[in-house]
Write a protein that holds these residues in place. Structure first.
Motif, PDB file in Angstrom:
ATOM      1  N   TYR A 238      46.881  53.342  32.142  1.00 58.37           N
ATOM      2  CA  TYR A 238      47.918  53.678  33.023  1.00 58.37           C
ATOM      3  C   TYR A 238      49.218  54.156  33.106  1.00 58.37           C
ATOM      4  O   TYR A 238      50.069  54.676  33.685  1.00 58.37           O
ATOM      5  CB  TYR A 238      47.905  52.649  34.157  1.00 58.37           C
ATOM      6  N   GLY A 239      49.821  53.595  31.741  1.00 57.44           N
ATOM      7  CA  GLY A 239      51.149  53.889  31.263  1.00 57.44           C
ATOM      8  C   GLY A 239      52.203  53.120  32.030  1.00 57.44           C
ATOM      9  O   GLY A 239      53.096  53.425  32.305  1.00 57.44           O
ATOM     10  N   TRP A 240      51.696  51.932  32.719  1.00 55.24           N
ATOM     11  CA  TRP A 240      52.651  51.185  33.446  1.00 55.24           C
ATOM     12  C   TRP A 240      53.426  50.075  32.941  1.00 55.24           C
ATOM     13  O   TRP A 240      52.880  49.812  31.883  1.00 55.24           O
ATOM     14  CB  TRP A 240      51.853  50.509  34.862  1.00 55.24           C
ATOM     15  N   ASP A 241      54.169  49.198  33.645  1.00 57.11           N
ATOM     16  CA  ASP A 241      54.962  48.242  33.037  1.00 57.11           C
ATOM     17  C   ASP A 241      54.219  46.956  32.945  1.00 57.11           C
ATOM     18  O   ASP A 241      54.483  45.937  32.349  1.00 57.11           O
ATOM     19  CB  ASP A 241      56.089  48.037  33.619  1.00 57.11           C
ATOM     20  N   GLY A 242      52.844  47.009  33.492  1.00 60.95           N
ATOM     21  CA  GLY A 242      51.801  45.788  33.385  1.00 60.95           C
ATOM     22  C   GLY A 242      50.476  46.321  33.954  1.00 60.95           C
ATOM     23  O   GLY A 242      50.489  46.996  34.791  1.00 60.95           O
ATOM     24  N   ALA A 243      49.529  45.544  33.394  1.00 60.80           N
ATOM     25  CA  ALA A 243      48.156  45.748  33.861  1.00 60.80           C
ATOM     26  C   ALA A 243      47.935  45.441  35.327  1.00 60.80           C
ATOM     27  O   ALA A 243      48.540  44.356  35.700  1.00 60.80           O
ATOM     28  CB  ALA A 243      47.377  45.223  32.984  1.00 60.80           C
ATOM     29  N   PRO A 244      47.124  45.958  36.081  1.00 62.14           N
ATOM     30  CA  PRO A 244      46.738  45.595  37.512  1.00 62.14           C
ATOM     31  C   PRO A 244      45.989  44.160  37.349  1.00 62.14           C
ATOM     32  O   PRO A 244      45.120  43.877  36.431  1.00 62.14           O
ATOM     33  CB  PRO A 244      45.815  46.463  38.081  1.00 62.14           C
ATOM     34  N   LEU A 245      46.079  43.333  38.403  1.00 63.64           N
ATOM     35  CA  LEU A 245      45.634  41.877  38.575  1.00 63.64           C
ATOM     36  C   LEU A 245      44.720  42.043  39.580  1.00 63.64           C
ATOM     37  O   LEU A 245      45.062  42.318  40.853  1.00 63.64           O
ATOM     38  CB  LEU A 245      46.536  40.943  38.627  1.00 63.64           C
ATOM     39  N   HIS A 246      43.333  41.675  39.107  1.00 68.28           N
ATOM     40  CA  HIS A 246      42.016  41.960  40.322  1.00 68.28           C
ATOM     41  C   HIS A 246      41.681  40.690  40.862  1.00 68.28           C
ATOM     42  O   HIS A 246      42.088  40.471  42.241  1.00 68.28           O
ATOM     43  CB  HIS A 246      40.904  42.734  39.722  1.00 68.28           C
ATOM     44  N   GLY A 247      41.126  39.719  40.252  1.00 65.27           N
ATOM     45  CA  GLY A 247      40.395  38.738  40.682  1.00 65.27           C
ATOM     46  C   GLY A 247      41.279  37.569  41.425  1.00 65.27           C
ATOM     47  O   GLY A 247      40.610  37.143  42.531  1.00 65.27           O
ATOM     48  N   PRO A 248      42.448  37.223  41.013  1.00 65.46           N
ATOM     49  CA  PRO A 248      43.060  36.364  41.855  1.00 65.46           C
ATOM     50  C   PRO A 248      43.403  36.671  43.426  1.00 65.46           C
ATOM     51  O   PRO A 248      43.898  36.183  44.183  1.00 65.46           O
ATOM     52  CB  PRO A 248      44.591  36.188  41.148  1.00 65.46           C
ATOM     53  N   VAL A 249      43.247  38.197  43.786  1.00 62.61           N
ATOM     54  CA  VAL A 249      43.349  38.445  45.062  1.00 62.61           C
ATOM     55  C   VAL A 249      42.530  37.597  46.122  1.00 62.61           C
ATOM     56  O   VAL A 249      42.756  37.436  47.292  1.00 62.61           O
ATOM     57  CB  VAL A 249      42.981  39.987  45.262  1.00 62.61           C
ATOM     58  N   VAL A 250      41.397  37.433  45.508  1.00 64.14           N
ATOM     59  CA  VAL A 250      40.355  36.670  46.583  1.00 64.14           C
ATOM     60  C   VAL A 250      40.720  35.204  47.018  1.00 64.14           C
ATOM     61  O   VAL A 250      41.109  35.084  48.043  1.00 64.14           O
ATOM     62  CB  VAL A 250      38.948  36.618  45.950  1.00 64.14           C
ATOM     63  N   PRO A 251      41.132  34.445  45.987  1.00 65.69           N
ATOM     64  CA  PRO A 251      41.921  32.810  46.596  1.00 65.69           C
ATOM     65  C   PRO A 251      43.088  33.165  47.092  1.00 65.69           C
ATOM     66  O   PRO A 251      43.399  32.559  48.203  1.00 65.69           O
ATOM     67  CB  PRO A 251      41.778  32.315  45.000  1.00 65.69           C
ATOM     68  N   LEU A 252      44.022  34.104  46.658  1.00 69.50           N
ATOM     69  CA  LEU A 252      45.359  34.456  47.366  1.00 69.50           C
ATOM     70  C   LEU A 252      44.922  34.953  48.678  1.00 69.50           C
ATOM     71  O   LEU A 252      45.752  34.630  49.523  1.00 69.50           O
ATOM     72  CB  LEU A 252      46.383  35.296  46.368  1.00 69.50           C
ATOM     73  N   TYR A 253      44.225  35.697  48.960  1.00 70.21           N
ATOM     74  CA  TYR A 253      44.115  36.205  50.391  1.00 70.21           C
ATOM     75  C   TYR A 253      43.329  34.855  51.274  1.00 70.21           C
ATOM     76  O   TYR A 253      43.927  34.732  52.322  1.00 70.21           O
ATOM     77  CB  TYR A 253      42.871  37.058  50.532  1.00 70.21           C
ATOM     78  N   LEU A 254      42.843  34.045  50.799  1.00 71.42           N
ATOM     79  CA  LEU A 254      42.213  32.849  51.411  1.00 71.42           C
ATOM     80  C   LEU A 254      43.348  31.878  51.642  1.00 71.42           C
ATOM     81  O   LEU A 254      43.507  31.321  52.696  1.00 71.42           O
ATOM     82  CB  LEU A 254      41.165  32.144  50.677  1.00 71.42           C
ATOM     83  N   LEU A 255      44.212  31.824  50.638  1.00 72.85           N
ATOM     84  CA  LEU A 255      45.299  30.945  50.607  1.00 72.85           C
ATOM     85  C   LEU A 255      46.724  31.289  51.650  1.00 72.85           C
ATOM     86  O   LEU A 255      47.164  30.702  52.509  1.00 72.85           O
ATOM     87  CB  LEU A 255      45.909  30.653  49.583  1.00 72.85           C
ATOM     88  N   ARG A 256      46.786  32.933  51.641  1.00 72.64           N
ATOM     89  CA  ARG A 256      47.874  33.390  52.185  1.00 72.64           C
ATOM     90  C   ARG A 256      47.783  34.659  52.746  1.00 72.64           C
ATOM     91  O   ARG A 256      48.232  35.636  52.169  1.00 72.64           O
ATOM     92  CB  ARG A 256      49.209  33.694  50.987  1.00 72.64           C
ATOM     93  N   PRO A 257      46.883  34.934  53.751  1.00 73.47           N
ATOM     94  CA  PRO A 257      46.307  36.203  54.370  1.00 73.47           C
ATOM     95  C   PRO A 257      47.751  37.149  54.694  1.00 73.47           C
ATOM     96  O   PRO A 257      47.257  38.376  54.741  1.00 73.47           O
ATOM     97  CB  PRO A 257      45.486  35.587  55.279  1.00 73.47           C
ATOM     98  N   GLU A 258      48.662  36.467  55.029  1.00 75.43           N
ATOM     99  CA  GLU A 258      49.679  37.121  55.444  1.00 75.43           C
ATOM    100  C   GLU A 258      50.345  38.149  54.496  1.00 75.43           C
ATOM    101  O   GLU A 258      51.220  38.959  54.990  1.00 75.43           O
ATOM    102  CB  GLU A 258      50.751  35.994  56.241  1.00 75.43           C
ATOM    103  N   LEU A 259      50.285  37.682  53.383  1.00 77.10           N
ATOM    104  CA  LEU A 259      50.603  38.720  52.359  1.00 77.10           C
ATOM    105  C   LEU A 259      49.945  39.907  52.196  1.00 77.10           C
ATOM    106  O   LEU A 259      50.333  40.947  51.430  1.00 77.10           O
ATOM    107  CB  LEU A 259      50.579  38.004  50.910  1.00 77.10           C
ATOM    108  N   PHE A 260      48.727  40.104  52.841  1.00 78.33           N
ATOM    109  CA  PHE A 260      47.635  41.412  52.807  1.00 78.33           C
ATOM    110  C   PHE A 260      47.850  42.183  53.993  1.00 78.33           C
ATOM    111  O   PHE A 260      47.917  41.413  55.056  1.00 78.33           O
ATOM    112  CB  PHE A 260      46.405  40.831  52.352  1.00 78.33           C
ATOM    113  N   HIS A 261      47.918  43.505  53.862  1.00 79.63           N
ATOM    114  CA  HIS A 261      48.131  44.159  55.221  1.00 79.63           C
ATOM    115  C   HIS A 261      47.158  45.177  55.200  1.00 79.63           C
ATOM    116  O   HIS A 261      46.775  46.056  54.162  1.00 79.63           O
ATOM    117  CB  HIS A 261      49.618  44.816  55.155  1.00 79.63           C
ATOM    118  N   GLY A 262      46.168  45.445  56.079  1.00 80.02           N
ATOM    119  CA  GLY A 262      45.080  46.515  56.171  1.00 80.02           C
ATOM    120  C   GLY A 262      44.685  46.815  57.673  1.00 80.02           C
ATOM    121  O   GLY A 262      45.301  46.211  58.604  1.00 80.02           O
TER     122      GLY A 262
END
Length: 316
Positions: A238-262
């Motif tokens: 990707y050439g970004w400043d950091g690699a994307p983070l995948h798996g932790p979105v599941v527990p973080l959605y369950l803990l803090r759903p207000e951080l996600f928008h859709g």
């Protein structure tokens, strides 16, 4: 308190997700962890689950670990050793594991636990789906009644705006077994999809990774080491400043759903064309009148996400 079944194929970032769940016993009651084939083979993912449990100091807590289905329904298994290493969890020197999987299969465990949940309190069990969906699809096919026990399926899967990461058209977790993913999306169970569109907004910058090591704990150092290993491929890609983070979105959605928008949309899986096999056909713009079968997350608040994840890992 959520009753949780985790279906996972760790994978460095899924190891971090499991650590966040294990660090939150007041929020999650883990009924079972089901290892899947995907990022690596089933034998490795079973062992990797125990590596994470033992890193978190959990081998004596009695969380049952079950073996999922070892290969996709109709296609050969595709793995991601080019990202995660041969074990799927390279980058940190884990000691030999002591745990062993239950004799009961992952499919049988899901069916039993969902039926028990339905009898006790219908729609009370959450499925945290981190990997290919073969095991869950087989359970739903063999025992459709288990839907009565499931409140929702929260999955890291798919992409619409970011499209694919294993082929130009497909996200890895769906591509590994698109036929299974189609069964799950058509199950009628409430689904939250956390796709590449948000994980690509969560980038493991060096400052964010250093913060885990700075905790001064072994789990913190392990998180830094694992994510540093797995980011090599993505940084070049990707050439970004950091690699994307995948798996932790599941527990973080369950803990803090207000951080996600859709929003609620209809989504289907391509299973016929080799050119676009596993593509998520997402009706984001509501072009069709098809029923809305998933909540699709489009954006995430990255800084509070990482702050919450760091605070959870700090508990271990």
């Amino acid at each position: 308190m959520r009753d949780l079944i985790c279906i996972t194929d760790p994978g460095q970032e899924q190891a971090v997700a499991l650590l966040a769940i294990l660090a939150s016993p007041e929020d999650f009651r883990i009924k079972a962890i089901v290892a899947s084939a995907g990022n690596t083979t089933l034998d490795h993912t079973v062992e990797n689950v125990f590596k994470v449990l033992e890193l978190a100091g959990e081998p004596g807590r009695g969380i049952p670990v079950h073996r999922g289905v070892p290969k996709p329904l109709l296609r050969p298994l595709v793995t991601a050793a080019h990202v995660h290493g041969e074990t799927g969890l390279d980058g940190y020197d884990f000691p030999p594991v002591t745990g062993t999987a239950e004799d009961e299969s992952g499919v049988a465990a899901i069916i039993r636990l969902c039926r028990e949940a339905a009898a006790r309190e219908p729609h009370s069990l959450t499925i945290a789906q981190f990997s290919s969906m073969t095991t869950l699809a087989v359970a739903l096919t063999e025992a459709p009644d288990i839907a009565e026990g499931i409140a929702e399926i929260v999955m890291m899967a798919g992409a619409y705006f970011e499209v694919g990461n294993i082929t130009p058209a497909a996200e890895f977790n769906i591509y590994v077994d698109p036929h299974a993913a189609s069964i799950v999306l058509e199950s009628g169970i409430p689904i939250v999809m956390l796709p590449l569109d948000i994980t690509h907004q969560l980038r493991n910058t060096r400052a964010r990774l250093d913060a885990f090591s700075a905790l001064g704990t072994e789990p913190g150092r392990a998180v830094d080491a694992m994510l540093t290993f797995s980011e090599t491929f993505d940084l070049e890609k990707y050439g970004w400043d950091g690699a994307p983070l995948h798996g932790p979105v599941v527990p973080l959605y369950l803990l803090r759903p207000e951080l996600f928008h859709g929003r609620q949309i209809n989504a289907r899986i391509e299973t016929a064309s080799e050119l676009t096999m596993g593509m998520l056909v997402a009706d984001w713009w509501q072009i069709t009148d098809l029923p809305k079968n998933i909540f699709y997350a489009r954006d995430v608040d990255a800084d509070p996400f990482y702050a919450e994840l760091l605070s959870r890992i700090a508990r271990l």
